[in-house]
Design an enzyme around this catalytic site. Structure first.
Site, PDB file in Angstrom:
ATOM      1  N   GLY A 254       0.824  -1.211   0.000  1.00 60.74           N
ATOM      2  CA  GLY A 254       0.000   0.000   0.000  1.00 60.74           C
ATOM      3  C   GLY A 254       0.851   1.250   0.000  1.00 60.74           C
ATOM      4  O   GLY A 254       0.670   2.143  -0.834  1.00 60.74           O
ATOM      5  N   ALA A 255       1.795   1.322   0.944  1.00 58.61           N
ATOM      6  CA  ALA A 255       2.628   2.514   1.050  1.00 58.61           C
ATOM      7  C   ALA A 255       3.818   2.240   1.958  1.00 58.61           C
ATOM      8  O   ALA A 255       3.838   1.238   2.671  1.00 58.61           O
ATOM      9  CB  ALA A 255       1.823   3.674   1.615  1.00 58.61           C
ATOM     10  N   MET A 256       4.788   3.172   1.935  1.00 58.55           N
ATOM     11  CA  MET A 256       6.037   2.965   2.672  1.00 58.55           C
ATOM     12  C   MET A 256       6.505   4.255   3.344  1.00 58.55           C
ATOM     13  O   MET A 256       6.521   5.319   2.731  1.00 58.55           O
ATOM     14  CB  MET A 256       7.092   2.435   1.680  1.00 58.55           C
ATOM     15  CG  MET A 256       8.459   2.242   2.280  1.00 58.55           C
ATOM     16  SD  MET A 256       8.445   0.958   3.573  1.00 58.55           S
ATOM     17  CE  MET A 256       9.820   1.528   4.568  1.00 58.55           C
ATOM     18  N   GLU A 257       6.940   4.103   4.596  1.00 53.58           N
ATOM     19  CA  GLU A 257       7.215   5.239   5.480  1.00 53.58           C
ATOM     20  C   GLU A 257       8.625   5.816   5.397  1.00 53.58           C
ATOM     21  O   GLU A 257       9.106   6.401   6.380  1.00 53.58           O
ATOM     22  CB  GLU A 257       6.950   4.799   6.924  1.00 53.58           C
ATOM     23  CG  GLU A 257       7.981   3.802   7.520  1.00 53.58           C
ATOM     24  CD  GLU A 257       7.577   2.327   7.396  1.00 53.58           C
ATOM     25  OE1 GLU A 257       6.772   1.999   6.515  1.00 53.58           O
ATOM     26  OE2 GLU A 257       8.100   1.518   8.181  1.00 53.58           O
ATOM     27  N   GLU A 291       1.455   5.749   7.703  1.00 51.41           N
ATOM     28  CA  GLU A 291       2.848   5.999   7.284  1.00 51.41           C
ATOM     29  C   GLU A 291       3.406   7.224   8.000  1.00 51.41           C
ATOM     30  O   GLU A 291       4.577   7.251   8.385  1.00 51.41           O
ATOM     31  CB  GLU A 291       2.955   6.166   5.768  1.00 51.41           C
ATOM     32  CG  GLU A 291       2.361   5.025   4.939  1.00 51.41           C
ATOM     33  CD  GLU A 291       2.801   3.623   5.338  1.00 51.41           C
ATOM     34  OE1 GLU A 291       3.872   3.472   5.958  1.00 51.41           O
ATOM     35  OE2 GLU A 291       2.046   2.661   5.053  1.00 51.41           O
ATOM     36  N   GLU A 313       4.968  -2.214  13.375  1.00 48.85           N
ATOM     37  CA  GLU A 313       3.727  -2.342  12.596  1.00 48.85           C
ATOM     38  C   GLU A 313       2.493  -2.506  13.485  1.00 48.85           C
ATOM     39  O   GLU A 313       1.479  -1.851  13.267  1.00 48.85           O
ATOM     40  CB  GLU A 313       3.839  -3.473  11.577  1.00 48.85           C
ATOM     41  CG  GLU A 313       4.892  -3.240  10.484  1.00 48.85           C
ATOM     42  CD  GLU A 313       4.669  -1.986   9.651  1.00 48.85           C
ATOM     43  OE1 GLU A 313       3.583  -1.366   9.753  1.00 48.85           O
ATOM     44  OE2 GLU A 313       5.594  -1.603   8.898  1.00 48.85           O
TER      45      GLU A 313
END
Ligand code: BES
Ligand code: ZN
Length: 850
Positions: A254-257, A291, A313
């Protein structure tokens, strides 16, 4: 290059790296098929380490040259990395490698998407960019220079220089390599600003491809809300001068921090009323928050090793859930989370892939970004908060940030701040991190002389590698209701610590009805033999919104199971109870919409299996259809009223109120479509001015086996928009009749727009196939072989996405021997594919139980 025999990594083998890094300088000379990466790293011996082996990870790299303190060296290079002789004193390592981002289809490391360069380094992708100690406990400051003739050149931290064809970025916060990011492309910004509570002025940018500018506003608002919320609730401020988010079409997750440069799957950030559903908006708001929140829980405090993944997480999922509860409706969010946990985590916990929230071994870490680590990990934090109380939780978190800022930590560090804050011994609680499997909680009741006794028992079935289970600490929130529905005992948290324990409530005038596991206070399976009448009573009166919803859900499940097993007719208690709830317009429309939900067909299969029956997917499907039809007839008179309550005034907004009304309207439309053959859905479709209405109307038309014309019109209207086309692909498979599902999916894979190398498009079709329970489990095995064939094709291109999708087969042992044989055959077919990736090999062998 691949290992012949997969190696297993164990938590117990952890040792620190032999060197510390004082600084990292990277230079990128970008070129689609020959990018040069030059690294300069200042190493010094780590006084806390005993092993001084100098090993740097590196995969798919072409080493051009390497030097130590300016002297050229020739390291020993393998497919996994290199070793070299180094001085027993600080030294400067320099290396240059060449990589091929243009052919990187795995989407890990540096890759290209629509002409844009971007990176994904978590968990172990940085080793595909340069030689490096690619482990989360190795932290350093980074300076990055990017040379390339693209208009936008981004990396982590703050900008520290730029000119024609180059840009330099400096990140002052030491970080592990998995948080590194680089983006270069022809992008446009949606800019904004945020002032932190201590007065830091932060430039915010959402970077998108030209043409997507109109889909940025919502994501930007979500970001600002998240920044404010983390200040207000956790006292956490942002710590750089810029915060960049980039949307990319090809992305595995989905997304990355990444520090200061979050990278998002475009589906997880781009939104407009015309192209996105209410559910899309809600998910985007949550992912942006998630994120962003990682900046403190993940980046400032990171993980010592990947076994500790739930440290960042689980905690960050817990934080984003709190955020969503605050922004929207807390009961609705809690119900969504329980539905999601049961749909995704319970099958994992109770099947061949079962593993603890903190696993103790793995072959491929990418396979452990699971519902167990994430969602059960978040539930464990919720239980901890419930046990220690809100105030102690807040204090413990303050201590956690104080004590561990800048460190790479473990679950032991995390629990210690709670022990130090509260004086409580968390030894037994820690079993939530080490024992796999879902505890089952059984309840029995006793009533005598004004005393009501609840006896709670817990047991957890054996899971792979764990035959014996010890009792866990289970917070069981309980309230008692009197005969007229009044609460005679407010919610109280019982702490179950033994295998069996009794709790007494004294001085009661009449026998109460118990409302147990309120707010879903623990991630367990509750076995409470309430009669239909008791459930109906709770559905009418429970003062806990979660359990009121649960009572309806349990009634629905009971009646469905009886319909499947005994050919019973739909239960009157369920239908009447539901009708009463729908009639009550003091209840939030979103909540009433949830009341209309049913257990998923897969959940029903699990329930049958647990009760010793072999689930027949077609029988389950027909029971659900019958109950739906009966419900539509039973509440027929109410439907016009529900439709009018769902009407929304004014312009579209994705907020909780409006989207709740649309959810109720959509649930009512689904029932209406069963009575009018789709006539009303056709009208709604024709008049829809937002994607939520357009898509729900189209889906009910498809289920009524109408909608050919609308489906074609939808394609013509939206073929230019990738994210909407993903919906078009997925919906057809989701709504297909069971017998037609595999064929429908197969036909779509032949469509010219089926770009199977794009993970979103692949998942739109194959994910929908796996989720269509009766369609996937067609008795001829067509669903199984279609999915397996595509997984075999995708594996060499994108192992990570392939491996994740293998979990479609994780429930294979629930079914009849015919289906089991078919699924085993397909799993073996995957397993025997030459050169299968490590990711997929591990998944398939665990599912087969090999
Ligand atoms: N750190 C992960 C992204 C990630 C996961 C990268 C696995 C590489 C491998 C990120 O913070 C994350 O958890 N994203 C979730 C969404 C979130 C809202 C739970 C995702 O991508 O699904
Ligand atoms: Zn995350």
């Amino acid at each position: 290059m691949r290992d012949a025999a997969p190696t297993t990594i164990f938590l117990k083998d952890y040792t620190p790296f032999g060197y510390l890094l004082d600084s990292v300088h990277l230079t990128f000379d970008l070129s689609a098929h020959a990018t040069r990466v030059t690294s300069r790293i200042a190493f010094r011996p780590n006084p806390d380490a005993t092993d001084r082996t100098f090993f740097l990870h590196g995969e798919d790299l072409n080493l051009i040259r390497a030097s130590i303190n300016g002297t050229e060296v020739s390291p020993d290079v393998t497919g996994k990395g290199l070793t070299a002789d180094v001085p027993d004193a600080p030294f400067l390592w320099e290396a240059q490698v060449e990589i091929d981002p243009g052919n990187n289809t795995a989407l890990e490391g540096l890759y290209m998407s629509n002409g844009m360069y971007c990176t994904q380094c978590e968990a172990e992708g940085f080793r595909k960019i340069t030689y490096y100690p690619d482990r989360p406990d190795v932290m350093s400051t980074f300076t990055v220079r990017i040379n390339g003739d693209l208009p936008v050149l981004l990396s982590n931290g703050n900008p520290s220089g730029k000119g024609e064809g180059w840009a330099e970025w400096t990140d002052p916060w030491p970080k592990p390599a998995y948080l590194f990011a680089l983006v270069a492309g022809d992008l446009v910004a949606h800019p904004d600003r945020f002032t932190t509570r201590s007065g830091r002025d932060v430039a915010l940018n959402l970077w998108v491809r030209p043409g997507d500018e109109g889909k940025c506003a919502f994501g930007m608002e979500a970001l600002k809300k998240s920044m404010k919320w983390d200040e207000d609730v956790y006292g956490r401020e942002y710590d750089l001068d810029v915060f960049n988010i980039v949307a990319v079409d090809d992305f595995n997750m989905g997304a990355m921090e990444n520090k200061g440069l979050n990278i998002f799957n475009s589906s997880a950030v781009l939104a407009s009323p015309e192209t996105s559903t209410d559910a899309n908006f809600e998910r985007i708001e949550a992912i942006i928050a998630h994120e962003y929140f990682h900046n403190w829980t993940g980046n400032r405090i990171t993980c010592r090793d990947w076994f500790q993944l739930c440290l960042k997480e689980g905690l960050t999922v817990f934080r984003d859930a709190q955020f969503t509860s605050d922004m929207r409706s807390a009961p609705v969010k809690r119900i969504h989370d329980a539905i999601d946990l049961r749909a995704r985590q319970f099958p994992e916990d109770n099947g061949p892939l079962s593993h603890p929230v903190r696993p103790e071994s793995f072959q491929e870490i990418n396979n452990f970004y699971t519902a167990t680590v994430y969602e059960k990990g978040a539930e464990v934090i919720g239980m901890l908060k419930r046990l220690v109380g809100d105030e102690a939780y807040a204090k413990a978190l303050d201590l956690y940030f104080d004590r561990h800022d800048g460190q790479a930590c473990t679950i032991e560090d995390w629990l210690k701040v709670f022990e130090d804050t509260t004086g409580r011994d968390l030894t037994q609680f820690k079993r939530w991190y080490s024992q796999s499997g879902t505890p089952r909680l059984t309840v029995s009741e006793d009533w005598a002389d004004g005393t009501f006794t609840l006896t709670l028992k817990q047991r957890t079935d054996p899971t792979p590698g764990q035959a014996e289970k010890l009792p866990q600490v289970i917070p069981v929130a309980v309230g008692l209701l009197g005969p007229n529905g009044d609460e005679v005992r407010a919610t109280e948290v019982l702490e179950l610590t033994e295998a069996e324990q009794s709790f007494q409530f004294t001085a009661l005038a009449t026998r109460p009805t118990a409302s147990i596991l309120r707010e879903f206070s623990a991630p367990v399976i509750l076995e409470h033999d309430h009669s239909s009448a008791e459930r109906a009573f709770l559905l009418a009166h429970d003062t806990d919104p979660f359990n009121r919803w649960q009572a309806g859900r349990s009634l629905a499940q009971d009646t469905l199971l009886r319909m499947i097993l005994d050919e019973a007719t739909p239960d009157a208690d369920y239908l009447n109870g539901l009708q009463a709830v729908l009639r009550d317009d003091t209840l939030d429309p979103a909540y009433r919409a949830l009341m209309l939900g049913l257990p998923t067909q897969s959940e029903l299969a699990a329930a049958l299996h647990e009760r010793g029956h072999t689930p027949d997917p077609m029988a389950i499907w027909s029971a659900v259809e019958t109950l739906r039809q009966a419900t539509a007839q039973h509440v027929q008179d109410l439907l016009p009223r529900l439709h009018s309550e769902a009407l929304v005034d004014g312009p579209y907004s994705p907020d909780a109120q409006q989207s709740g009304k649309r959810a109720l309207g959509s649930a009512a439309l689904a029932l209406t479509s069963r009575l009018d053959g789709g006539a009303m859905a056709a009208t709604v479709y024709a008049n829809a001015d937002n994607m939520t209405l357009q898509l729900t109307a189209l889906s009910y038309l498809l289920r009524a086996r109408k909608g050919e014309v609308q489906l074609a019109a939808f394609y013509d209207q939206w073929q230019h928009d990738r994210l909407v086309m993903d919906k078009w692909f997925g919906l057809q498979v989701t709504m297909a009749a069971p017998e037609a599902t595999p064929e429908t999916a197969k036909a779509l894979t032949g469509h010219p727009d089926f770009n199977w190398k794009n993970p979103n498009r692949f998942r739109a079709v194959m994910g929908a196939l796996a989720m269509n329970h009766a369609g996937f489990h067609q008795p001829d095995g067509a669903g199984y072989s279609l999915l397996a064939g595509w997984l075999i094709r995708l594996d060499p291109v994108n192992p990570q996405t392939t491996a994740r999708m293998c979990s479609a087969f994780q429930t294979w042992k629930r079914y009849d021997t015919g289906r089991q044989d078919q699924m085993r055959t397909q799993l073996s077919r995957i397993a025997e594919t030459p050169n299968l990736s490590r990711d997929t090999t591990e998944m398939v062998s665990r599912i087969l139980g090999a």
